[in-house]
Design a protein around this motif. Sequence first.
Motif, PDB file in Angstrom:
ATOM      1  N   PRO A  48     -88.738 -44.302 -18.327  1.00  0.00           N
ATOM      2  CA  PRO A  48     -90.868 -44.043 -18.125  1.00  0.00           C
ATOM      3  C   PRO A  48     -91.066 -42.955 -17.208  1.00  0.00           C
ATOM      4  N   ALA A  49     -90.708 -42.254 -16.533  1.00  0.00           N
ATOM      5  CA  ALA A  49     -90.976 -40.911 -16.192  1.00  0.00           C
ATOM      6  C   ALA A  49     -91.219 -39.536 -16.729  1.00  0.00           C
ATOM      7  N   VAL A  50     -90.418 -40.067 -17.635  1.00  0.00           N
ATOM      8  CA  VAL A  50     -90.326 -38.843 -18.503  1.00  0.00           C
ATOM      9  C   VAL A  50     -91.190 -39.059 -20.087  1.00  0.00           C
ATOM     10  N   LEU A  51     -91.149 -39.912 -20.201  1.00  0.00           N
ATOM     11  CA  LEU A  51     -92.204 -40.593 -21.457  1.00  0.00           C
ATOM     12  C   LEU A  51     -93.524 -40.479 -21.063  1.00  0.00           C
ATOM     13  N   ILE A  52     -94.050 -40.798 -19.949  1.00  0.00           N
ATOM     14  CA  ILE A  52     -94.905 -40.719 -19.489  1.00  0.00           C
ATOM     15  C   ILE A  52     -95.966 -39.124 -18.931  1.00  0.00           C
ATOM     16  N   SER A  53     -94.714 -38.999 -18.640  1.00  0.00           N
ATOM     17  CA  SER A  53     -95.372 -37.108 -17.998  1.00  0.00           C
ATOM     18  C   SER A  53     -95.299 -36.233 -19.348  1.00  0.00           C
ATOM     19  N   THR A  54     -94.054 -36.823 -20.930  1.00  0.00           N
ATOM     20  CA  THR A  54     -94.839 -36.114 -21.977  1.00  0.00           C
ATOM     21  C   THR A  54     -96.136 -36.571 -22.402  1.00  0.00           C
ATOM     22  N   CYS A  55     -96.570 -37.153 -22.454  1.00  0.00           N
ATOM     23  CA  CYS A  55     -97.486 -38.299 -22.876  1.00  0.00           C
ATOM     24  C   CYS A  55     -98.547 -37.312 -22.143  1.00  0.00           C
TER      25      CYS A  55
END
Length: 284
Positions: A86-93
Amino acid sequence: MTQDRFWRGLVYAALVFAALYYLIPLYVMLTTSVKDMEEIRTGNLLSFPQNIGFAAWDKAWSSACTGVSCDGLSGYFLNSVKMVIPAVLISTCLGAINGYVLSKWRFAGSNIIFAMILFGVFMPFQVLLLPMAQTLGWLGIASTTTGLVFVHVVCGLASTTLFFRNYYVGIPDELIKAARLDGAGFWRIFWRIIVPMSTPIIMVTLIWQFTNIWNDFLFGVVFSAGDSQPITVGLNNMANTSTNVKEYNVDMAAALIAALPTIAVYVFCGKYFVKGLSAGAVKG
């Protein structure tokens, strides 16, 4: 032609030597992890294992002691997975949206806001520990996996915004203007035009964020406790657990287990990382 071949061969030889030199620690870790303790005590550090076994890997995963608990690294590994995805996906979005706004929908003060966000790239994480701890306490997510996700999203937002903003600057403004003339709005332009053109920088950001978050120890040891600790903290606890006999093979196996996801990412996705950088990910 002969001289060119000589210098080319010399360069290749130097590269091979450098690669072998930097791979020695990995070789030592791998060979030690499949040796038993008797062979480790009596053998040479660089010697190839006589009898290959994976008992140390099994123990590191399921039964090695990390402090007072003897459940191995499996729980810590799953904690890292729950935190990283979730941290990777949220920060990327969020970085993609920020970069899109700051490059294609400029407004009064947008450059100042970008400069303030950019300041976060150069800020030492140590200075964030106290205010971040207070924030997590106010939100009621201290010492939880959710809290770690929040920390990594906030701290990674500066880098992801920088990557996407600098990449989107290279996209012609005429595309956006033409879409707006055709009646497309903010989100339609983003999803239909910008995102399909963003594959290289998305790969760069995903790999960058995954590596940084998975390998992080500082935030993990400060903002987690008990069942929420990531694998880097578990590995540290295992290495510092006092026992009658120091099992180096188990420690090496544990270190490799912790490193395997990032190794796999760079082995299978490294070419996309290089392509993304060359496509303008770090272009000013």
